[in-house]
Design a protein around this motif. Structure first.
Motif, PDB file in Angstrom:
ATOM      1  N   ARG A   1      -1.768   6.770   0.744  1.00 49.49           N
ATOM      2  CA  ARG A   1      -0.328   6.728   0.965  1.00 49.49           C
ATOM      3  C   ARG A   1       0.417   6.604  -0.359  1.00 49.49           C
ATOM      4  NH1 ARG A   1       3.170   2.376   2.142  1.00 49.49           N
ATOM      5  NH2 ARG A   1       1.378   1.014   2.449  1.00 49.49           N
ATOM      6  N   LYS A   2       1.400   7.482  -0.542  1.00 52.26           N
ATOM      7  CA  LYS A   2       2.219   7.420  -1.750  1.00 52.26           C
ATOM      8  C   LYS A   2       3.590   6.920  -1.343  1.00 52.26           C
ATOM      9  CE  LYS A   2      -0.193   9.259  -5.225  1.00 52.26           C
ATOM     10  NZ  LYS A   2      -1.377   8.649  -4.619  1.00 52.26           N
ATOM     11  N   ARG A   3       4.061   5.915  -2.037  1.00 53.27           N
ATOM     12  CA  ARG A   3       5.371   5.385  -1.722  1.00 53.27           C
ATOM     13  C   ARG A   3       6.431   6.171  -2.484  1.00 53.27           C
ATOM     14  NH1 ARG A   3       7.916   0.665  -2.873  1.00 53.27           N
ATOM     15  NH2 ARG A   3       6.403  -0.001  -4.408  1.00 53.27           N
TER      16      ARG A   3
ATOM     17  N   ALA B   1       7.164   3.406   3.045  1.00 48.38           N
ATOM     18  CA  ALA B   1       6.747   2.039   2.729  1.00 48.38           C
ATOM     19  C   ALA B   1       5.973   1.387   3.873  1.00 48.38           C
ATOM     20  CB  ALA B   1       7.972   1.179   2.385  1.00 48.38           C
ATOM     21  N   ILE B   2       5.968   2.004   5.054  1.00 55.14           N
ATOM     22  CA  ILE B   2       5.291   1.378   6.200  1.00 55.14           C
ATOM     23  C   ILE B   2       3.783   1.488   6.056  1.00 55.14           C
ATOM     24  CG2 ILE B   2       5.071   1.372   8.721  1.00 55.14           C
ATOM     25  CD1 ILE B   2       7.531   3.109   8.850  1.00 55.14           C
ATOM     26  N   PRO B   3       3.088   0.371   6.097  1.00 53.33           N
ATOM     27  CA  PRO B   3       1.624   0.474   6.084  1.00 53.33           C
ATOM     28  C   PRO B   3       1.098   0.873   7.466  1.00 53.33           C
ATOM     29  CG  PRO B   3       2.304  -1.841   6.017  1.00 53.33           C
ATOM     30  CD  PRO B   3       3.555  -1.018   6.079  1.00 53.33           C
ATOM     31  N   HIS B   4       0.194   1.840   7.510  1.00 52.17           N
ATOM     32  CA  HIS B   4      -0.365   2.287   8.782  1.00 52.17           C
ATOM     33  C   HIS B   4      -1.690   1.580   9.042  1.00 52.17           C
ATOM     34  CE1 HIS B   4       2.030   6.198   9.322  1.00 52.17           C
ATOM     35  NE2 HIS B   4       2.626   5.475   8.398  1.00 52.17           N
ATOM     36  N   PRO B   5      -1.982   1.281  10.291  1.00 52.31           N
ATOM     37  CA  PRO B   5      -3.262   0.619  10.595  1.00 52.31           C
ATOM     38  C   PRO B   5      -4.421   1.608  10.508  1.00 52.31           C
ATOM     39  CG  PRO B   5      -1.984   0.934  12.594  1.00 52.31           C
ATOM     40  CD  PRO B   5      -1.137   1.425  11.475  1.00 52.31           C
TER      41      PRO B   5
ATOM     42  N   SER C   1      12.174   7.021   1.828  1.00 53.11           N
ATOM     43  CA  SER C   1      11.586   5.897   1.106  1.00 53.11           C
ATOM     44  C   SER C   1      11.175   4.784   2.073  1.00 53.11           C
ATOM     45  CB  SER C   1      12.579   5.397   0.062  1.00 53.11           C
ATOM     46  OG  SER C   1      12.749   4.016   0.115  1.00 53.11           O
ATOM     47  N   LEU C   2      12.030   4.529   3.068  1.00 54.26           N
ATOM     48  CA  LEU C   2      11.736   3.488   4.053  1.00 54.26           C
ATOM     49  C   LEU C   2      10.460   3.833   4.826  1.00 54.26           C
ATOM     50  CD1 LEU C   2      13.222   0.898   4.940  1.00 54.26           C
ATOM     51  CD2 LEU C   2      14.266   2.202   6.768  1.00 54.26           C
TER      52      LEU C   2
ATOM     53  N   LEU D   1       9.565  -0.546  11.983  1.00 50.06           N
ATOM     54  CA  LEU D   1       9.887   0.856  12.235  1.00 50.06           C
ATOM     55  C   LEU D   1       8.957   1.523  13.241  1.00 50.06           C
ATOM     56  CD1 LEU D   1      10.467   1.227   8.524  1.00 50.06           C
ATOM     57  CD2 LEU D   1      12.223   1.821  10.144  1.00 50.06           C
ATOM     58  N   SER D   2       7.705   1.080  13.298  1.00 50.09           N
ATOM     59  CA  SER D   2       6.810   1.758  14.232  1.00 50.09           C
ATOM     60  C   SER D   2       7.168   1.397  15.673  1.00 50.09           C
ATOM     61  CB  SER D   2       5.344   1.438  13.928  1.00 50.09           C
ATOM     62  OG  SER D   2       5.147   0.066  13.764  1.00 50.09           O
TER      63      SER D   2
ATOM     64  N   TYR E   1      -5.906   6.409   5.521  1.00 48.35           N
ATOM     65  CA  TYR E   1      -4.524   6.831   5.272  1.00 48.35           C
ATOM     66  C   TYR E   1      -3.914   5.961   4.182  1.00 48.35           C
ATOM     67  CZ  TYR E   1       0.389   7.846   6.281  1.00 48.35           C
ATOM     68  OH  TYR E   1       1.692   8.214   6.183  1.00 48.35           O
ATOM     69  N   GLU E   2      -4.168   4.659   4.283  1.00 50.81           N
ATOM     70  CA  GLU E   2      -3.584   3.716   3.328  1.00 50.81           C
ATOM     71  C   GLU E   2      -4.047   3.991   1.902  1.00 50.81           C
ATOM     72  OE1 GLU E   2      -1.154   1.163   3.547  1.00 50.81           O
ATOM     73  OE2 GLU E   2      -0.866   2.580   5.164  1.00 50.81           O
TER      74      GLU E   2
END
Lengths: 348, 305
Positions: B268-270, B256-260, B252-253, B214-215, B264-265
């Motif tokens: 992050r709440k899914r 779910a993306i993990p950020h570098p 939701s999609l 996605l990114s 932030y990670e």
């Protein structure tokens, strides 16, 4: 912290038709108890070969030229096949990218899990069955008894990877090596598997080596990071150190080539060229040919590790006291600042 | 947007696969969208969402169950005449995911790239054929010497460049890139994406960019369609989709993306997507803001906004 694995000066080469490929050219690292160490690098950087040495599953044409891998006072590279069998699976377990290739399509899930329990833990069939069902439940699959009787093709990709994890955990290993375990999965399934691995790590106190090229995944799982390039570790440190204060130009390139979610007007930073052919490893710094910051000495001599903090080291001549003072590219610097800010805003 | 030139229009496209006893798979189920000349349209979704099937139905690898595809004001789905077929075979091209699987290992790069020229007889002499291939190699960042080698002599990134050269040599106006960079290393992905963007600018190409990353889709696309279970659940500009997602599936999609970014990670709440009560069959594709569409029942959409 207690070291559970020490890799010292590891050199591995492969005999091929075209000559000898120097795949690992002097790798040192420690794995601490209970941590997750992420090894990042591109194809051919040697990250998978390193872990294959740990598991004792190097391909037949692979030779350990030098170095040792210490585990519990034993050098794993010197063990006989029989001694290694006792460690593999039981002490050190591994999960791979594609769950379908690690599962036998002709056998039930239950059989494949209990097989290793019977083999390694001397359980009888009945106890093994109960333990297997317990494991299926542990990795977050509902109706474990039903799944026990099913075959791999009846499960979704995410569920298969859970089963592979269950098999890996069957013998209560101390160390888990995860080689791109989520690369083939969709993002939502990936998120679930990463959550599962982290949860299990806390529950059973695993030490994990996590191999991936996805920097988002690295940021999510890693306590510490080692960046590999052309058969060597070029930078390692705590996760925050490598992401927010990278020092090696290769790490800069790697971080900058991931698209920024907030910026799509600028051209994506890309490292030009390709990694060197390790049939003919370069004399000096292997990254110099692709680095815009290369110094003359890079062509002559390989850089040693320079200390940045007690936990953070990088192998680049740019850190030598006589080298010109070079900062990371402005665009990356700006982005890191924004990342830190964004993370803070997000946290509230 | 309205006065922009439409190059391709998909109207109520359905692509069902009959599995006999095991029922019917509705891989693509009644989707409609327009693509404007010169833009990059991203299609994202998880495996099984129908994004690849959509691309393949457009380029006639499948025969649509229902609906219509219109390209350059001509209908290109179902039965078409020879003339349209001929136009389509040069004007629309595809780039695939696995560069090794899509290149014939026994042919030299010269012949692989020139295949389109050969089939459509797009040259007068052998010299012209060669010259065209050389030029194309340079455009994709390879050199003339590469023409006389075999695919296995190249790295993954170089092979993908060959795949791109082969697609572009017949001078298409419309290119479907199906997971074209997914198999490549991060730094090589960046090289290939920059290359695609540069060629697009120079030649005014229109792209459909199908991907699960996605990114990267956000980075390369002007507009994006999010697919789930054969439907487009949300469509809008890249900024709409990422900055102001409305459909809970999109949310939701994205979550779910993990950020570098380790900090932030940590926070992050899914968001979980619960499809209960959401009926894709009884939903309209409503324009909630100019150019931003969401699939849903009216009452649901009001709730989501």
């Amino acid at each position: 912290m207690e070291k559970i694995i020490e890799v010292k000066n590891l050199h591995v080469s492969f005999k091929t038709h075209n000559g000898t490929v120097k795949a690992i050219r002097g790798v040192d690292f420690d794995l601490y108890k209970g941590e997750t160490l992420a090894i990042v690098g591109e194809s051919g950087s040697g990250k998978s070969v390193t872990t294959k040495v740990l598991m004792g599953i190097l391909a037949k044409n692979g030779i350990i030229d030098e170095g040792e891998v210490l585990y519990n006072g034993k050098d794993l590279t010197k063990l006989s096949k029989k001694e290694m069998v006792a460690i593999r699976g039981k002490e050190i377990a591994m999960i791979f990218q594609d769950p379908m290739t690690s599962l036998n399509p002709t056998m039930t899930i239950g059989y494949q899990i209990s097989e290793s329990l019977i083999e390694h833990q001397d359980l009888d069939k009945k106890t093994a069955r109960l333990k297997a069902i317990e494991l299926i439940e542990l990795v977050g699959i509902i109706e474990p008894e039903k799944r026990y009787r099913q075959y791999p093709h009846q499960l979704s990709g995410g569920m298969r990877q859970r089963i592979v994890i269950a098999i890996a955990l069957a013998c209560n290993p101390k160390i888990l090596i995860a080689d791109e375990p989520t690369t083939a999965l969709d993002v939502t399934i990936q998120a679930q598997i990463l959550e599962l691995i982290k949860e299990l790590q806390i529950k059973i106190g695993l030490s994990i080596i996590f191999i991936t090229h996805d920097l988002g995944v690295v940021a999510n799982v890693a306590d510490r990071i080692a960046v590999m390039y052309a058969g060597k570790i070029v930078e390692y440190g705590d996760s925050a150190e490598v992401f927010y204060e990278p020092k090696h130009p290769y790490t800069w390139g790697l971080l900058a080539s991931v698209p920024d979610m907030d910026d799509q007007d600028n051209e994506l930073y890309s490292i030009h060229g390709a990694p060197p052919n390790l049939l003919y490893p370069p004399k000096g710094d292997a990254f110099s040919a692709r680095s815009e910051y290369a110094l003359n000495i890079d062509l002559e001599e390989q850089p040693p590790f320079f200390k940045i903090s007690d936990t953070h080291y990088a192998a680049t001549w740019l850190l030598h006291e006589d080298a010109p003072k070079i900062e990371m590219p402005q665009s990356l610097l700006k982005r890191i600042e924004e990342m830190k800010k964004g993370a803070l805003n997000h946290g509230k | 947007m309205e006065n922009k030139d439409i190059i391709l229009e998909v109207k109520n496209l359905k692509q069902h696969f009959d599995l006999g006893k095991r029922g019917i798979i509705k891989a693509v189920d009644d989707i409609s969208f327009k693509i404007y000349r010169g833009e990059t349209f991203g299609l994202v979704g998880e495996s099984g969402s129908g994004k690849s099937t959509t691309g393949r139905s457009i380029i006639r690898l499948y025969n649509p169950t229902d609906g219509e595809v219109v390209f350059e004001n001509r209908k290109i789905s179902g039965h078409i005449d020879k003339d349209t077929e001929k136009m389509l075979r040069t004007k629309m091209q595809m780039i695939f995911q696995d560069p090794m699987a899509s290149l014939n290992p026994r042919k030299k790069v010269m012949d692989i790239i020139a295949q389109g020229l050969d089939i459509h007889k797009l040259y007068q002499s052998d010299e012209e054929r060669e010259e065209k291939v050389y030029q194309m190699l340079e455009i994709v960042g390879l050199s003339r010497e590469h023409a006389h080698r075999y695919p296995h002599e190249f790295s993954g990134g170089q092979r993908q460049r060959i795949g791109i050269a082969r697609a572009l040599i017949v001078e298409p106006t419309f290119v479907i890139a199906d997971e074209a960079i997914s198999a490549l290393d991060v730094s090589i992905q960046a090289q290939v994406v920059n290359l695609l963007k540069k060629i697009q600018k120079e030649r005014g190409l229109t792209f459909i960019f199908i991907a699960h990353d996605l990114s990267m889709v956000k980075y390369i696309s002007d507009r994006i369609g999010v697919m789930h279970l054969g439907r487009i659940v949300e469509l809008g500009s890249a900024d709409d989709i990422y900055g102001n997602p409305i459909h809970p599936y999109t949310k939701s999609l994205l979550s779910a993306i993990p950020h570098p970014n380790p900090m932030y990670e940590r926070h992050r709440k899914r968001k979980h997507y619960d499809k209960t009560g959401i009926d894709y069959d009884n939903a309209e594709f409503a324009e909630v803001q100019k150019g931003h569409y969401v699939l849903g029942a009216k009452t649901d959409i009001e709730k989501w906004i």
